[in-house]
Structure formats: C-alpha cells, structure tokens
Scaffold this motif. Structure first.
Motif, PDB file in Angstrom:
ATOM      1  N   MET A   1       0.840  -1.187   0.000  1.00 61.29           N
ATOM      2  CA  MET A   1       0.000   0.000   0.000  1.00 61.29           C
ATOM      3  C   MET A   1       0.879   1.242   0.000  1.00 61.29           C
ATOM      4  SD  MET A   1      -2.926   1.176   2.747  1.00 61.29           S
ATOM      5  CE  MET A   1      -1.732   1.496   4.044  1.00 61.29           C
ATOM      6  N   SER A   2       0.636   2.154  -0.954  1.00 65.46           N
ATOM      7  CA  SER A   2       1.416   3.386  -1.000  1.00 65.46           C
ATOM      8  C   SER A   2       0.835   4.396  -0.011  1.00 65.46           C
ATOM      9  CB  SER A   2       1.397   3.970  -2.409  1.00 65.46           C
ATOM     10  OG  SER A   2       0.075   4.298  -2.792  1.00 65.46           O
ATOM     11  N   ALA A   3       1.698   5.157   0.611  1.00 58.06           N
ATOM     12  CA  ALA A   3       1.268   6.150   1.584  1.00 58.06           C
ATOM     13  C   ALA A   3       0.827   7.411   0.856  1.00 58.06           C
ATOM     14  CB  ALA A   3       2.401   6.465   2.549  1.00 58.06           C
ATOM     15  N   VAL A   4      -0.453   7.731   0.951  1.00 57.24           N
ATOM     16  CA  VAL A   4      -0.975   8.933   0.301  1.00 57.24           C
ATOM     17  C   VAL A   4      -0.293  10.173   0.863  1.00 57.24           C
ATOM     18  CG1 VAL A   4      -3.056  10.320  -0.061  1.00 57.24           C
ATOM     19  CG2 VAL A   4      -3.188   7.836  -0.201  1.00 57.24           C
ATOM     20  N   SER A   5       0.056  10.116   2.150  1.00 59.17           N
ATOM     21  CA  SER A   5       0.688  11.275   2.778  1.00 59.17           C
ATOM     22  C   SER A   5       2.015  11.641   2.117  1.00 59.17           C
ATOM     23  CB  SER A   5       0.911  11.018   4.271  1.00 59.17           C
ATOM     24  OG  SER A   5       1.798   9.925   4.457  1.00 59.17           O
ATOM     25  N   SER A   6       2.623  10.680   1.398  1.00 62.76           N
ATOM     26  CA  SER A   6       3.891  10.968   0.736  1.00 62.76           C
ATOM     27  C   SER A   6       3.720  11.976  -0.405  1.00 62.76           C
ATOM     28  CB  SER A   6       4.514   9.678   0.202  1.00 62.76           C
ATOM     29  OG  SER A   6       3.712   9.114  -0.833  1.00 62.76           O
ATOM     30  N   ARG A   7       2.492  12.159  -0.869  1.00 63.12           N
ATOM     31  CA  ARG A   7       2.228  13.144  -1.926  1.00 63.12           C
ATOM     32  C   ARG A   7       2.157  14.571  -1.374  1.00 63.12           C
ATOM     33  NH1 ARG A   7      -3.263  10.372  -4.286  1.00 63.12           N
ATOM     34  NH2 ARG A   7      -2.478   8.251  -4.569  1.00 63.12           N
ATOM     35  N   LEU A   8       2.067  14.684  -0.057  1.00 62.21           N
ATOM     36  CA  LEU A   8       1.767  15.972   0.559  1.00 62.21           C
ATOM     37  C   LEU A   8       3.014  16.657   1.093  1.00 62.21           C
ATOM     38  CD1 LEU A   8      -1.442  14.920   2.527  1.00 62.21           C
ATOM     39  CD2 LEU A   8      -1.256  15.791   0.196  1.00 62.21           C
ATOM     40  N   PRO A   9       2.990  17.985   1.157  1.00 62.98           N
ATOM     41  CA  PRO A   9       4.118  18.702   1.754  1.00 62.98           C
ATOM     42  C   PRO A   9       4.142  18.515   3.263  1.00 62.98           C
ATOM     43  CG  PRO A   9       2.336  20.214   1.251  1.00 62.98           C
ATOM     44  CD  PRO A   9       1.919  18.877   0.689  1.00 62.98           C
ATOM     45  N   VAL A  10       5.228  18.900   3.888  1.00 58.78           N
ATOM     46  CA  VAL A  10       5.291  18.909   5.353  1.00 58.78           C
ATOM     47  C   VAL A  10       4.219  19.860   5.871  1.00 58.78           C
ATOM     48  CG1 VAL A  10       6.721  19.507   7.346  1.00 58.78           C
ATOM     49  CG2 VAL A  10       7.741  18.370   5.356  1.00 58.78           C
ATOM     50  N   PHE A  11       3.488  19.452   6.901  1.00 60.81           N
ATOM     51  CA  PHE A  11       2.445  20.319   7.451  1.00 60.81           C
ATOM     52  C   PHE A  11       3.100  21.604   7.947  1.00 60.81           C
ATOM     53  CE2 PHE A  11      -0.695  21.507  10.823  1.00 60.81           C
ATOM     54  CZ  PHE A  11      -1.767  21.708   9.966  1.00 60.81           C
ATOM     55  N   PRO A  12       2.762  22.752   7.335  1.00 59.90           N
ATOM     56  CA  PRO A  12       3.546  23.963   7.581  1.00 59.90           C
ATOM     57  C   PRO A  12       3.564  24.429   9.024  1.00 59.90           C
ATOM     58  CG  PRO A  12       1.530  24.475   6.371  1.00 59.90           C
ATOM     59  CD  PRO A  12       1.670  22.988   6.371  1.00 59.90           C
ATOM     60  N   TRP A  13       2.469  24.253   9.726  1.00 60.45           N
ATOM     61  CA  TRP A  13       2.400  24.818  11.072  1.00 60.45           C
ATOM     62  C   TRP A  13       3.356  24.132  12.039  1.00 60.45           C
ATOM     63  CZ3 TRP A  13       0.178  29.360  11.404  1.00 60.45           C
ATOM     64  CH2 TRP A  13      -0.741  29.725  10.418  1.00 60.45           C
ATOM     65  N   ASP A  14       3.787  22.908  11.719  1.00 59.92           N
ATOM     66  CA  ASP A  14       4.764  22.236  12.587  1.00 59.92           C
ATOM     67  C   ASP A  14       6.082  23.010  12.635  1.00 59.92           C
ATOM     68  OD1 ASP A  14       2.907  20.244  13.031  1.00 59.92           O
ATOM     69  OD2 ASP A  14       3.777  18.837  11.598  1.00 59.92           O
ATOM     70  N   ARG A  15       6.413  23.712  11.532  1.00 60.88           N
ATOM     71  CA  ARG A  15       7.667  24.469  11.479  1.00 60.88           C
ATOM     72  C   ARG A  15       7.652  25.691  12.388  1.00 60.88           C
ATOM     73  NH1 ARG A  15       7.912  26.105   5.515  1.00 60.88           N
ATOM     74  NH2 ARG A  15       9.851  27.100   6.178  1.00 60.88           N
ATOM     75  N   LEU A  16       6.473  26.073  12.829  1.00 60.41           N
ATOM     76  CA  LEU A  16       6.357  27.279  13.649  1.00 60.41           C
ATOM     77  C   LEU A  16       6.521  26.992  15.141  1.00 60.41           C
ATOM     78  CD1 LEU A  16       5.798  30.246  12.922  1.00 60.41           C
ATOM     79  CD2 LEU A  16       3.365  29.829  13.334  1.00 60.41           C
ATOM     80  N   GLU A  17       6.570  25.721  15.523  1.00 62.75           N
ATOM     81  CA  GLU A  17       6.576  25.354  16.940  1.00 62.75           C
ATOM     82  C   GLU A  17       7.727  25.988  17.743  1.00 62.75           C
ATOM     83  OE1 GLU A  17       4.334  23.787  18.908  1.00 62.75           O
ATOM     84  OE2 GLU A  17       3.040  23.994  17.150  1.00 62.75           O
ATOM     85  N   PRO A  18       8.975  26.002  17.250  1.00 69.87           N
ATOM     86  CA  PRO A  18      10.045  26.620  18.055  1.00 69.87           C
ATOM     87  C   PRO A  18       9.798  28.104  18.328  1.00 69.87           C
ATOM     88  CG  PRO A  18      10.974  25.290  16.283  1.00 69.87           C
ATOM     89  CD  PRO A  18       9.511  25.400  16.009  1.00 69.87           C
ATOM     90  N   TYR A  19       9.210  28.795  17.366  1.00 68.70           N
ATOM     91  CA  TYR A  19       8.927  30.220  17.541  1.00 68.70           C
ATOM     92  C   TYR A  19       7.757  30.418  18.504  1.00 68.70           C
ATOM     93  CZ  TYR A  19      11.989  30.369  13.522  1.00 68.70           C
ATOM     94  OH  TYR A  19      13.065  30.211  12.692  1.00 68.70           O
ATOM     95  N   LYS A  20       6.834  29.471  18.476  1.00 65.70           N
ATOM     96  CA  LYS A  20       5.724  29.511  19.422  1.00 65.70           C
ATOM     97  C   LYS A  20       6.244  29.363  20.851  1.00 65.70           C
ATOM     98  CE  LYS A  20       1.179  27.451  20.293  1.00 65.70           C
ATOM     99  NZ  LYS A  20       0.182  26.445  19.805  1.00 65.70           N
ATOM    100  N   ALA A  21       7.216  28.474  21.029  1.00 68.27           N
ATOM    101  CA  ALA A  21       7.802  28.283  22.361  1.00 68.27           C
ATOM    102  C   ALA A  21       8.503  29.561  22.826  1.00 68.27           C
ATOM    103  CB  ALA A  21       8.787  27.114  22.333  1.00 68.27           C
ATOM    104  N   THR A  22       9.212  30.225  21.915  1.00 72.21           N
ATOM    105  CA  THR A  22       9.872  31.482  22.263  1.00 72.21           C
ATOM    106  C   THR A  22       8.854  32.527  22.679  1.00 72.21           C
ATOM    107  OG1 THR A  22      11.701  31.070  20.749  1.00 72.21           O
ATOM    108  CG2 THR A  22      11.315  33.359  21.386  1.00 72.21           C
ATOM    109  N   ALA A  23       7.794  32.677  21.892  1.00 72.79           N
ATOM    110  CA  ALA A  23       6.768  33.670  22.209  1.00 72.79           C
ATOM    111  C   ALA A  23       6.067  33.346  23.525  1.00 72.79           C
ATOM    112  CB  ALA A  23       5.752  33.745  21.067  1.00 72.79           C
TER     113      ALA A  23
END
Length: 365
Positions: A1-23
């Motif tokens: 079974m192929s992973a459909v999620s492999s077609r998708l970009p990285v969920f963008p909001w996950d990249r914001l987590e370190p800045y959220k911790a700073t704020a």
C-alpha cells in the motif's frame, strides 16, 4: 500500500513550533496572531438553536433539511445578489477546508489534469490536487494559463493571506475566459463579509456571471462571520449540474453536516445583528494592530479585506517571525502561502481585545 501522505508537503504549522515556544516564554504570555482562529463567543441565538436540536437521534441528510436549504438560498440571494437560486443551486458541506481538500477527488480529477490556484494562496488548494494525483499550478492572472488539461480554477477573493479583493470587472473577465475554455471555476469567498477598504463581490452576482451559474460555484463559511469554526458549518452555491454530481458522491461518502449544526446554520444565516457586532470587534482590532505595526517599521500591502494584515519589513519572513516571537507575538510566515510570500508575514486579528492591546504595547504603540 502506498502512503498517500507521501504526496503531501510537510504540514507547515509544525515548522512554527520553536517560535511559538519562544513567544510563550514572554513574561506576559504569548499573543498568538498566527492561525486566525475565532476567539469570541458563539452568538447566543446560535447556541440556543444548536441546543434545541440536540435531540437528533436519526441520520441527517447530505443535502440538509428544507429549512437549511431555504436559509441558504435566501442568504445567497439577499447577501450575494444572486438571482433565481433554487435548492438545486445549494449544498451544505462539512467545513470549507474539507471541501477544498477533497473537491478534485470528488470531481474525478487525477494524473494529467490540472488544478490552478493563486500564486499566494491557502495551501489546501494544492493539497487537494496532490491528493488525487493532479497537477497544481500557481497563477498571477488565470487567463494567461494554458487551458489544455485545466479542469479546476480556484479563485479566492478576499484573499487568504493577502486580503486582496478582486474587482468586479476582473471577475467578469476571468469567468468569461473560463467559460470560453470549459474550465470549472470555484470561488472561495469565505471572507466576503469582512471587507474593510473594499466591497467584495461574489462570482454569483448577476453582473459577474450574467445571471446564470454554468461553470461557476461559490464557497462560503460561517467560521469567521459567526465564530463557528468549531461547528464546521459551510456551503457551496452555483452550477446545479456540478452540485448535483457532488451531492450524489457525498451521499455515498457519508459527508453530512450534523443535524444540530444544520439548525445552528439556519439561525446564523437568519440574523445580521451578530455579524455586525463581530465586524465591529474585528475593525477595532485591525485598526489597533495596523497602527502599531506601521509604527514599528512594517509596511502593510493589500489587506483591504479578510481577517489578516499582510505585513513586511523587507527582510526574509522567518527573520520577521523570530523578531516578533522575541516580543511574545506569534505570526505566520508568508512562505506558508507560496514562495512569493517569502518577505511577508500574515498577522491575524483574531485575538481577544486584551491580547491585541498587549501586542500593541509590545510593538511600542
């Protein structure tokens, strides 16, 4: 079974987590202006309608109750200026994001087909194309696209993230071009009732579509205008052939709005007072944040509508995100919405009055 999620970009909001911790480490707490989720109470009359419909043991229908369809057709006529709208021209959906993500699949698109969206855009337009294996292309002017293989054209006015509004003449030109080439137009108008320096026009207005809805569908949501993001209340209106096909597919897929949500939607669309009250709240927050950002050295572009300020300090967006996080303010980097946004940030004014006031003070206002 192929992973459909492999077609998708990285969920963008996950990249914001370190800045959220700073704020969040700020002594007075975080001011989160990133996601744009409503924070004000659900209007009491809508809560009452939901509660009164709580005893709903049976399955709801995908097309919705007669009362809901009457509310949808009535609102589309009164608010958008659409004419001759019948029940066949409306369809409730389980939140507009669900619709955007799965529409290409439900339309039967796939490899070899193309879905077009604005250069700066809500990421889910591209996600919808990727989920079905279609090609996604970004545009500045859709009428310059090669119509060969172009099956679905997304418009978004007012825009997320920029707040830009497409003028009526521009909509007329685009709709005429799409019809000439047999391209289906879906217009995301979820922020239409939040115009500040412009009066957004729907593609369903007779001066845009000529009074007929062939090849044209509008998408609307109650998340922002009525604080119903948690209810997942949205609908589409337009071409009855397209909506009829989607209705049949969605019946098989079980994509039906819960009965209490349908009742709440009827109440929400039947009342203008709560919309005016919420607009007034957002207008005050917008004015305060815009003044503070400009005083802090930002330039605001577009932003004539929607719930966001499209702001820049003429530097890479992640530098701006880091700078504001250091002040305890979290915003969304512009490149979440496409490479063209890499020197901008999107600043939501969906925060409480107290948090907006805190942001203004931190910005030196």
């Amino acid at each position: 079974m192929s992973a459909v999620s492999s077609r998708l970009p990285v969920f963008p909001w996950d990249r914001l987590e370190p800045y959220k911790a700073t704020a969040a480490a700020h002594a007075d707490g975080i001011v989160d202006l990133s996601v744009g989720t409503p924070v004000d109470p659900v209007p009491e009359l809508i809560q009452k309608a939901l509660i009164e419909a709580a005893d709903s043991p049976g399955y709801p229908t995908v097309w919705g109750t007669v009362a809901l369809r009457n509310a949808l057709t009535g609102w589309v006529g009164e608010r958008l200026g659409a004419t001759g709208v019948t029940h066949a021209n409306v369809l409730p959906v389980v939140g507009s994001k669900e619709l955007v993500a799965w529409l290409p699949t439900q339309l039967g698109l796939g490899p070899g087909d193309t879905v077009a969206h604005p250069r700066l855009a809500y990421p889910t337009y591209e996600v919808g194309a990727r989920l079905c294996g279609a090609n996604a292309v970004a545009y500045d002017d859709p009428t310059t696209l090669d119509p060969a293989g172009l099956k679905l054209l997304w418009l978004n006015s007012p825009s997320n993230p920029t707040g830009r509004v497409l003028a009526k003449d521009e909509l007329v030109r685009i709709v005429a071009w799409a019809r000439e080439h047999g391209v289906l137009v879906f217009s995301d108008e979820c922020y239409l009732e939040l115009g500040w320096e412009a009066d957004p026009v729907s593609v369903l207005h007779p001066e845009v579509c000529g009074g007929g809805y062939e090849g044209v569908v509008a998408v609307h949501s109650l998340s922002k205008r009525s604080n119903l993001a948690g209810y997942r209340a949205a609908f589409i209106a337009g071409d009855e052939r397209v909506l009829g096909e989607l209705l049949q597919i969605r019946k098989h897929g079980g994509m039906m709005a819960p009965a209490p949500v349908q009742a709440a939607t009827v109440a929400a669309l039947g009342d203008d007072a709560h919309v005016a009250e919420q607009r007034a709240r957002y207008a005050a927050r917008r004015a305060a944040l815009r003044g503070a950002l400009e005083g802090h050295g930002f330039r605001i572009e577009h932003s004539e509508a929607s719930l966001y300020l499209w702001a820049t300090r003429d530097e890479p967006c992640w530098e701006t995100v880091a700078h504001l996080a250091g002040l305890g303010i979290l915003v969304a980097p512009g490149d979440f919405y496409g490479p063209a946004g890499d020197r901008f940030v999107r600043v939501a004014f969906t925060a409480t009055d107290e948090r907006v006031e805190a942001a203004v003070k931190r910005l030196g206002g």
